[in-house]
Design a protein around this motif. Structure first.
Motif, PDB file in Angstrom:
ATOM      1  N   PRO A  42       0.859  -1.395  -0.098  1.00 48.39           N
ATOM      2  CA  PRO A  42      -0.220   0.100   0.120  1.00 48.39           C
ATOM      3  C   PRO A  42       0.882   1.222  -0.020  1.00 48.39           C
ATOM      4  N   ALA A  43       1.986   1.220   0.761  1.00 47.59           N
ATOM      5  CA  ALA A  43       2.752   2.455   0.800  1.00 47.59           C
ATOM      6  C   ALA A  43       3.427   2.703  -0.670  1.00 47.59           C
ATOM      7  N   VAL A  44       3.882   1.607  -1.420  1.00 37.15           N
ATOM      8  CA  VAL A  44       4.251   1.818  -2.792  1.00 37.15           C
ATOM      9  C   VAL A  44       3.122   2.314  -3.487  1.00 37.15           C
ATOM     10  N   ALA A  45       1.781   1.777  -3.519  1.00 43.05           N
ATOM     11  CA  ALA A  45       0.953   2.072  -4.399  1.00 43.05           C
ATOM     12  C   ALA A  45       0.564   3.631  -3.907  1.00 43.05           C
ATOM     13  N   ALA A  46       0.590   4.009  -2.879  1.00 44.13           N
ATOM     14  CA  ALA A  46       0.417   5.462  -2.428  1.00 44.13           C
ATOM     15  C   ALA A  46       1.409   6.446  -3.205  1.00 44.13           C
ATOM     16  N   ARG A  47       2.497   5.846  -2.940  1.00 45.33           N
ATOM     17  CA  ARG A  47       3.660   6.785  -3.706  1.00 45.33           C
ATOM     18  C   ARG A  47       3.312   7.096  -5.162  1.00 45.33           C
ATOM     19  N   VAL A  48       2.999   5.797  -6.001  1.00 43.92           N
ATOM     20  CA  VAL A  48       2.823   5.871  -7.411  1.00 43.92           C
ATOM     21  C   VAL A  48       1.552   6.728  -7.710  1.00 43.92           C
ATOM     22  N   TRP A  49       0.456   6.500  -6.802  1.00 45.82           N
ATOM     23  CA  TRP A  49      -0.708   7.455  -7.166  1.00 45.82           C
ATOM     24  C   TRP A  49      -0.288   8.687  -6.900  1.00 45.82           C
ATOM     25  N   GLN A  50       0.402   9.214  -6.062  1.00 41.89           N
ATOM     26  CA  GLN A  50       0.786  10.712  -5.810  1.00 41.89           C
ATOM     27  C   GLN A  50       1.509  11.270  -6.855  1.00 41.89           C
ATOM     28  N   ARG A  51       2.528  10.412  -7.300  1.00 39.74           N
ATOM     29  CA  ARG A  51       3.473  10.786  -8.495  1.00 39.74           C
ATOM     30  C   ARG A  51       2.418  11.042  -9.547  1.00 39.74           C
ATOM     31  N   MET A  52       1.723  10.261  -9.986  1.00 38.09           N
ATOM     32  CA  MET A  52       0.822  10.210 -11.072  1.00 38.09           C
ATOM     33  C   MET A  52      -0.089  11.547 -10.953  1.00 38.09           C
ATOM     34  N   SER A  53      -0.827  11.660  -9.760  1.00 41.30           N
ATOM     35  CA  SER A  53      -1.489  12.808  -9.556  1.00 41.30           C
ATOM     36  C   SER A  53      -0.869  14.070  -9.942  1.00 41.30           C
ATOM     37  N   GLU A  54       0.323  14.241  -9.368  1.00 36.85           N
ATOM     38  CA  GLU A  54       1.185  15.423  -9.536  1.00 36.85           C
ATOM     39  C   GLU A  54       1.563  15.516 -11.236  1.00 36.85           C
ATOM     40  N   GLN A  55       1.921  14.643 -11.816  1.00 39.04           N
ATOM     41  CA  GLN A  55       2.015  14.383 -13.312  1.00 39.04           C
ATOM     42  C   GLN A  55       0.967  15.018 -13.976  1.00 39.04           C
ATOM     43  N   LEU A  56      -0.501  14.409 -13.671  1.00 36.87           N
ATOM     44  CA  LEU A  56      -1.673  14.783 -14.281  1.00 36.87           C
ATOM     45  C   LEU A  56      -1.639  16.323 -14.138  1.00 36.87           C
ATOM     46  N   ALA A  57      -1.574  16.759 -12.793  1.00 32.88           N
ATOM     47  CA  ALA A  57      -1.930  18.090 -12.561  1.00 32.88           C
ATOM     48  C   ALA A  57      -0.940  19.160 -13.462  1.00 32.88           C
ATOM     49  N   ASP A  58       0.495  18.575 -13.560  1.00 37.40           N
ATOM     50  CA  ASP A  58       1.475  19.324 -14.182  1.00 37.40           C
ATOM     51  C   ASP A  58       0.899  19.643 -15.896  1.00 37.40           C
ATOM     52  N   GLU A  59       0.394  18.507 -16.195  1.00 39.02           N
ATOM     53  CA  GLU A  59       0.163  18.355 -17.615  1.00 39.02           C
ATOM     54  C   GLU A  59      -1.230  19.124 -17.898  1.00 39.02           C
ATOM     55  N   ARG A  60      -2.012  19.056 -17.154  1.00 41.01           N
ATOM     56  CA  ARG A  60      -3.197  19.822 -17.088  1.00 41.01           C
ATOM     57  C   ARG A  60      -2.840  21.346 -17.257  1.00 41.01           C
ATOM     58  N   ALA A  61      -2.120  21.832 -16.172  1.00 41.11           N
ATOM     59  CA  ALA A  61      -1.704  23.064 -15.961  1.00 41.11           C
ATOM     60  C   ALA A  61      -1.154  23.681 -17.240  1.00 41.11           C
ATOM     61  N   THR A  62      -0.230  22.870 -18.052  1.00 44.16           N
ATOM     62  CA  THR A  62       0.561  23.234 -19.070  1.00 44.16           C
ATOM     63  C   THR A  62      -0.321  23.090 -20.312  1.00 44.16           C
ATOM     64  N   ALA A  63      -1.459  22.441 -20.326  1.00 44.54           N
ATOM     65  CA  ALA A  63      -2.058  21.988 -21.560  1.00 44.54           C
ATOM     66  C   ALA A  63      -3.243  22.989 -22.093  1.00 44.54           C
ATOM     67  N   GLY A  64      -3.292  24.345 -21.338  1.00 47.89           N
ATOM     68  CA  GLY A  64      -3.891  25.353 -21.727  1.00 47.89           C
ATOM     69  C   GLY A  64      -3.768  25.874 -23.151  1.00 47.89           C
ATOM     70  N   SER A  65      -4.513  26.910 -23.627  1.00 47.69           N
ATOM     71  CA  SER A  65      -4.328  27.281 -24.727  1.00 47.69           C
ATOM     72  C   SER A  65      -2.989  27.858 -24.936  1.00 47.69           C
ATOM     73  N   PRO A  66      -2.433  28.349 -26.029  1.00 48.08           N
ATOM     74  CA  PRO A  66      -1.060  28.639 -26.511  1.00 48.08           C
ATOM     75  C   PRO A  66      -0.798  29.935 -25.940  1.00 48.08           C
ATOM     76  N   VAL A  67       0.367  30.364 -25.252  1.00 49.79           N
ATOM     77  CA  VAL A  67       0.421  31.719 -24.961  1.00 49.79           C
ATOM     78  C   VAL A  67       1.444  32.497 -26.062  1.00 49.79           C
ATOM     79  N   VAL A  68       1.151  33.696 -26.290  1.00 52.61           N
ATOM     80  CA  VAL A  68       1.698  34.409 -27.351  1.00 52.61           C
ATOM     81  C   VAL A  68       1.998  35.750 -26.931  1.00 52.61           C
ATOM     82  N   GLN A  69       3.080  36.465 -27.407  1.00 55.15           N
ATOM     83  CA  GLN A  69       3.368  37.841 -27.062  1.00 55.15           C
ATOM     84  C   GLN A  69       2.342  38.906 -27.786  1.00 55.15           C
ATOM     85  N   VAL A  70       1.772  39.885 -26.936  1.00 48.36           N
ATOM     86  CA  VAL A  70       1.009  40.885 -27.614  1.00 48.36           C
ATOM     87  C   VAL A  70       1.473  42.099 -26.925  1.00 48.36           C
ATOM     88  N   ALA A  71       1.823  43.064 -27.582  1.00 54.98           N
ATOM     89  CA  ALA A  71       2.286  44.153 -26.924  1.00 54.98           C
ATOM     90  C   ALA A  71       3.176  44.253 -25.698  1.00 54.98           C
TER      91      ALA A  71
END
Length: 93
Positions: A42-71
């Motif tokens: 269970p401890a190993v499973a919890a660590r894997v779950w935590q790592r995957m949750s963090e990776q998914l959160a990072d992916e979601r955060a960076t998956a927004g619409s593209p950022v461009v420079q305006v003015a």
């Protein structure tokens, strides 16, 4: 010298009991090893779950619409929708 003083039947019983205890010890060592391995799962499973949750959160955060420079400012081409913001809040164009 002890053997001469001990009755052969008593010696036989002692030897048999030691063999039983040795066998029991082997079983308990095996069982303890299995319990420790299962306890760690269970401890190993919890660590894997935590790592995957963090990776998914990072992916979601960076998956927004593209950022461009305006003015000389970084802006998203299409603003991300967030909860609580009505569709009418977006510009019509």
């Amino acid at each position: 010298m002890l053997r001469r003083m001990v009755d052969p039947e008593v010696h036989e019983r002692i030897t048999a009991r030691r063999a039983e205890l040795d066998e029991l010890e082997e079983q308990l060592v095996k069982q303890l090893s299995e319990v420790q391995a299962e306890r760690d799962e269970p401890a190993v499973a919890a660590r894997v779950w935590q790592r995957m949750s963090e990776q998914l959160a990072d992916e979601r955060a960076t998956a927004g619409s593209p950022v461009v420079q305006v003015a000389n400012r970084a802006v998203r081409l299409v603003p991300d929708r967030v909860s609580g913001v009505a569709e009418s809040a977006l510009p019509t164009d």
